[in-house]
Structures are given as C-alpha cells and as structure tokens.
Design an enzyme around this catalytic site. Structure first.
Site, PDB file in Angstrom:
ATOM      1  N   SER A  43       0.797  -1.229   0.000  1.00 32.60           N
ATOM      2  CA  SER A  43       0.000   0.000   0.000  1.00 32.60           C
ATOM      3  C   SER A  43       0.833   1.285   0.000  1.00 32.60           C
ATOM      4  O   SER A  43       0.479   2.230  -0.714  1.00 32.60           O
ATOM      5  CB  SER A  43      -0.971  -0.012   1.185  1.00 32.60           C
TER       6      SER A  43
ATOM      7  N   LYS B 243      -9.610  -5.904  10.575  1.00 30.15           N
ATOM      8  CA  LYS B 243     -10.747  -5.300   9.858  1.00 30.15           C
ATOM      9  C   LYS B 243     -12.039  -5.311  10.696  1.00 30.15           C
ATOM     10  O   LYS B 243     -12.874  -4.425  10.549  1.00 30.15           O
ATOM     11  CB  LYS B 243     -10.979  -6.007   8.521  1.00 30.15           C
TER      12      LYS B 243
ATOM     13  N   ASP C 108     -13.103  -2.805  -0.625  1.00 32.41           N
ATOM     14  CA  ASP C 108     -12.693  -4.063  -1.276  1.00 32.41           C
ATOM     15  C   ASP C 108     -13.648  -4.472  -2.405  1.00 32.41           C
ATOM     16  O   ASP C 108     -13.216  -4.844  -3.497  1.00 32.41           O
ATOM     17  CB  ASP C 108     -12.624  -5.201  -0.246  1.00 32.41           C
TER      18      ASP C 108
ATOM     19  N   ARG D 282     -17.517 -24.707   1.320  1.00 34.21           N
ATOM     20  CA  ARG D 282     -17.280 -26.000   1.977  1.00 34.21           C
ATOM     21  C   ARG D 282     -18.305 -26.205   3.091  1.00 34.21           C
ATOM     22  O   ARG D 282     -18.939 -27.239   3.186  1.00 34.21           O
ATOM     23  CB  ARG D 282     -15.845 -25.965   2.526  1.00 34.21           C
ATOM     24  N   THR D 283     -18.491 -25.179   3.923  1.00 34.20           N
ATOM     25  CA  THR D 283     -19.512 -25.206   4.976  1.00 34.20           C
ATOM     26  C   THR D 283     -20.755 -24.508   4.418  1.00 34.20           C
ATOM     27  O   THR D 283     -20.819 -23.272   4.386  1.00 34.20           O
ATOM     28  CB  THR D 283     -19.000 -24.475   6.227  1.00 34.20           C
TER      29      THR D 283
ATOM     30  N   LYS E 205     -22.765 -21.561   6.114  1.00 34.15           N
ATOM     31  CA  LYS E 205     -22.235 -20.183   6.080  1.00 34.15           C
ATOM     32  C   LYS E 205     -22.663 -19.474   4.795  1.00 34.15           C
ATOM     33  O   LYS E 205     -22.949 -18.276   4.799  1.00 34.15           O
ATOM     34  CB  LYS E 205     -20.717 -20.204   6.217  1.00 34.15           C
TER      35      LYS E 205
HETATM   36  P1  ATR Z   1     -11.199 -14.600   4.617  1.00 33.83           P
HETATM   37  O1  ATR Z   1     -11.240 -13.355   5.461  1.00 33.83           O
HETATM   38  O2  ATR Z   1      -9.966 -14.744   3.782  1.00 33.83           O
HETATM   39  O3  ATR Z   1     -12.457 -14.784   3.826  1.00 33.83           O
HETATM   40  P2  ATR Z   1     -12.221 -16.556   6.428  1.00 33.83           P
HETATM   41  O4  ATR Z   1     -13.280 -15.620   6.896  1.00 33.83           O
HETATM   42  O5  ATR Z   1     -11.518 -17.429   7.426  1.00 33.83           O
HETATM   43  O6  ATR Z   1     -11.066 -15.798   5.676  1.00 33.83           O
HETATM   44  O7  ATR Z   1     -12.874 -17.504   5.300  1.00 33.83           O
HETATM   45  C1  ATR Z   1     -12.115 -18.437   4.594  1.00 33.83           C
HETATM   46  C2  ATR Z   1     -12.969 -19.024   3.474  1.00 33.83           C
HETATM   47  O8  ATR Z   1     -12.172 -19.918   2.697  1.00 33.83           O
HETATM   48  C3  ATR Z   1     -14.140 -19.849   3.973  1.00 33.83           C
HETATM   49  O9  ATR Z   1     -15.180 -19.776   3.027  1.00 33.83           O
HETATM   50  C4  ATR Z   1     -13.539 -21.261   4.029  1.00 33.83           C
HETATM   51  O10 ATR Z   1     -14.499 -22.284   3.992  1.00 33.83           O
HETATM   52  P3  ATR Z   1     -15.290 -22.747   5.340  1.00 33.83           P
HETATM   53  O11 ATR Z   1     -16.299 -21.675   5.605  1.00 33.83           O
HETATM   54  O12 ATR Z   1     -15.900 -24.038   4.990  1.00 33.83           O
HETATM   55  O13 ATR Z   1     -14.224 -22.826   6.395  1.00 33.83           O
HETATM   56  C5  ATR Z   1     -12.739 -21.228   2.757  1.00 33.83           C
HETATM   57  N1  ATR Z   1     -11.635 -22.197   2.709  1.00 33.83           N
HETATM   58  C6  ATR Z   1     -10.483 -22.163   3.400  1.00 33.83           C
HETATM   59  N2  ATR Z   1      -9.659 -23.166   3.045  1.00 33.83           N
HETATM   60  C7  ATR Z   1     -10.320 -23.879   2.084  1.00 33.83           C
HETATM   61  C8  ATR Z   1     -10.020 -25.043   1.301  1.00 33.83           C
HETATM   62  N3  ATR Z   1      -8.849 -25.667   1.427  1.00 33.83           N
HETATM   63  N4  ATR Z   1     -10.922 -25.466   0.397  1.00 33.83           N
HETATM   64  C9  ATR Z   1     -12.097 -24.813   0.261  1.00 33.83           C
HETATM   65  N5  ATR Z   1     -12.459 -23.719   0.961  1.00 33.83           N
HETATM   66  C10 ATR Z   1     -11.581 -23.258   1.867  1.00 33.83           C
END
Ligand code: ATR
Length: 282
Positions: free
Chosen positions: A25, A74, A110, A160-161, A164
């Site tokens: 930045s 943040k 963002d 994945r989840t 959420k």
């Molecule tokens: P960020 O601020 O970077 O978004 P975060 O709030 O921790 O970080 O979210 C990470 C995201 O990446 C989530 O959607 C996570 O999936 P889950 O909600 O199921 O945890 C996803 N994520 C992280 N590692 C992953 C992987 N190896 N494969 C698929 N999704 C992944």
C-alpha cells in the site's frame, strides 16, 4: 500507550496491520499521490495484536487523517468506527478509516475494487450475468453488496460449509431485490456453466483448490482469483486448463486503494500505470 512509529516526516496516512512489512500500500499510494500532485505521506504502521484501538487513537492524536486496515484488524476497525458507510455495514468489516476531528468514519473499498477491476479493467459487464462466488468468509462477504449492485441475473455462493453460504444468502437477499436469483450450495452442487467464477476462499494461500466441477467453466467464463502472485494460482491453472479466461486479484488490490484514496482526498487516481508497475515487481 503504544508509540506510533511511522517513517519521518510524519505520515498523515498509514496502513495498519500485523504483520505489515509486506504491504504494497505505501508504494501504491505514493504513486497515486505523485500522479495526482497531492501533498501527502503514507507509511506502514505495525499495531500490537492487543492494541489496535490504542494505536489508531494515538495516530489520530498525532494528526493522522486516514488509514487502511488489513489483517487481522478489519473487524476491530468496524467496531471502532463511529460512522459506517452502507458498504462497510454490508461487509461487516472496515478496510478504510477517515479521521475528522474526533469522528472516525469506517468504509470498505474491497468490493468496489473488485467490481471496478472486473468491469473497467477486464471490460467484463456484470449486468444479467451468472456469477459463482466461492467461499463464505470475510472476503466473500466484503464483495457481495457491490457485486449485487452490478445487477447480475444470478449469484450462487458455494462454500465447503454450506450453512455459512446460506447465512450470507439470507443477509443479502434484501440487496439482491427482484433482479437477482441469489442462492447457496456446496462445491459439488455447482455444475452449470457460469459467466464469472470468483475465488474468495483462502484455499489459494495453501495452494489448494476448492473441489469444483470443470463444467462451471466455458470459453467465455472469466475465472477471477482474489489472491495474486508471480505465478497463476492453482485455481487459475485449473480454470485455464478447462478453457476459461483467468485474472488474479492484483487489479482488485490497486482499485481498492484508489477508492480509499478518493475517500480521503476527493481525487480519483489513474490506476493503469500503477498496476503495470506492481505486476513488474511481483
Ligand atoms: P477470509 O477473510 O480470507 O475470507 P475466512 O473468513 O476465514 O477468511 O474464510 C475463509 C474461506 O475460505 C471460507 O469460506 C472457508 O471455507 P469454510 O467456511 O468451509 O471454512 C474457505 N476455505 C479455506 N480453506 C479452504 C479449502 N482448502 N478449500 C475450500 N475452501 C476453503
């Protein structure tokens, strides 16, 4: 109280994070300031993990006028701001603070940065398009409002989840209005071809790939990774191998910075030369 250590002479603008040494930045904003002939200084500010608010308050007391906020602060910046813009409220996070007397404005640039990079820089119109957004964490939430404001026909959030992703759909349903079909699913359920696939998971950080069907990509699909690096990410490699156009998040980084600069200075810098310079430095 924490000592505020910026480079001399005193910088009116900083990027606050922990760690912060890697941040691009200061380089970006120095280039913007030169290009727009704005007399301003911008430095890195390392905040102790347990002293974000105290660090900001001391910076303000010393004459600070604005800050970018990065990992892991943040959410604390969101809590600290007395006034929040609509896009910061929707994102649930703040990456831009503006100080005016004792007032602290919290904004989030963002999502606008992402949309600007896709629409203006990549020349990809989002109206009526089908979008697949991968991930449901902070990065995904941060870009949803500006994406919906670009009026796509469909926006699917795959995570994945799945719960959420469903929570985000419920939260953003009012913003999608009648014009956008907003839905949630797991990666395996996303099968149809999309116009735009955005990787907002943090999987690329560990060189991992969300388990995605190749059928989501076609020759007119833009596959966008919010991460960037010298080499294409594994997501970009997979998308390209399946015929998609690919783009990384370097342009989003530059555009979110340009929007922050505009929030602080009321002047909009040109971004093309800065983008090219950063790309050459990777
Ligand atoms: P960020 O601020 O970077 O978004 P975060 O709030 O921790 O970080 O979210 C990470 C995201 O990446 C989530 O959607 C996570 O999936 P889950 O909600 O199921 O945890 C996803 N994520 C992280 N590692 C992953 C992987 N190896 N494969 C698929 N999704 C992944």
């Amino acid at each position: 109280m924490t000592a505020v250590m910026t480079t001399a002479p005193f910088a009116e603008y900083v990027v606050i994070g922990n760690p912060i040494a890697h941040s691009k930045s200061p380089d970006i904003h120095a280039r913007f300031a030169a290009e727009t002939a704005q007399d301003m200084r911008y430095a890195r500010l390392l905040a102790p993990l347990d002293a974000f608010a105290a660090t900001v308050q001391e910076f303000v007391a010393q004459g600070g006028r604005g800050a970018n906020v990065t990992v892991p602060f943040k959410l604390e910046a969101y809590a600290l701001a007395g006034t929040l813009t609509a896009r910061a409220k929707a994102a649930g996070a703040v990456n831009t603070l503006k100080f005016d007397g004792n007032q602290i404005l919290g904004d989030n640039t963002d999502g606008v940065g992402l949309v600007c990079d896709i629409v203006r820089n990549a020349g990809f119109d989002l109206a009526q398009k089908k979008i697949l957004l991968l991930g449901a964490g902070g990065a995904a939430r941060g870009v949803l409002l500006p994406l919906l404001e670009a009026r796509p026909a469909q926006l699917t959030i795959a995570n994945r989840t799945v719960a959420k992703a469903q929570e985000l759909v419920e939260q953003f349903q009012p913003y999608g209005g009648a014009h956008c079909q907003l839905n949630a699913c797991g990666f395996a359920e996303a099968q149809q071809q999309y116009d735009l696939v955005i990787n907002a998971t943090s999987a690329s950080l560990q060189a991992q790939l969300p388990p995605l069907a190749a059928s989501v990509f076609g020759p007119a699909t833009l596959a966008y990774d919010m991460m960037y690096g010298r080499q294409p990410t594994v997501f970009m490699q997979f998308a390209a191998a399946n015929g998609a156009q690919v783009r990384d998040g370097l342009g989003m980084l530059v555009e979110q910075a340009a929007e922050s600069f505009f929030v602080w200075r009321g002047v909009r810098p040109h971004t093309d030369a800065v983008f090219a310079a950063l790309r050459a430095q990777l």
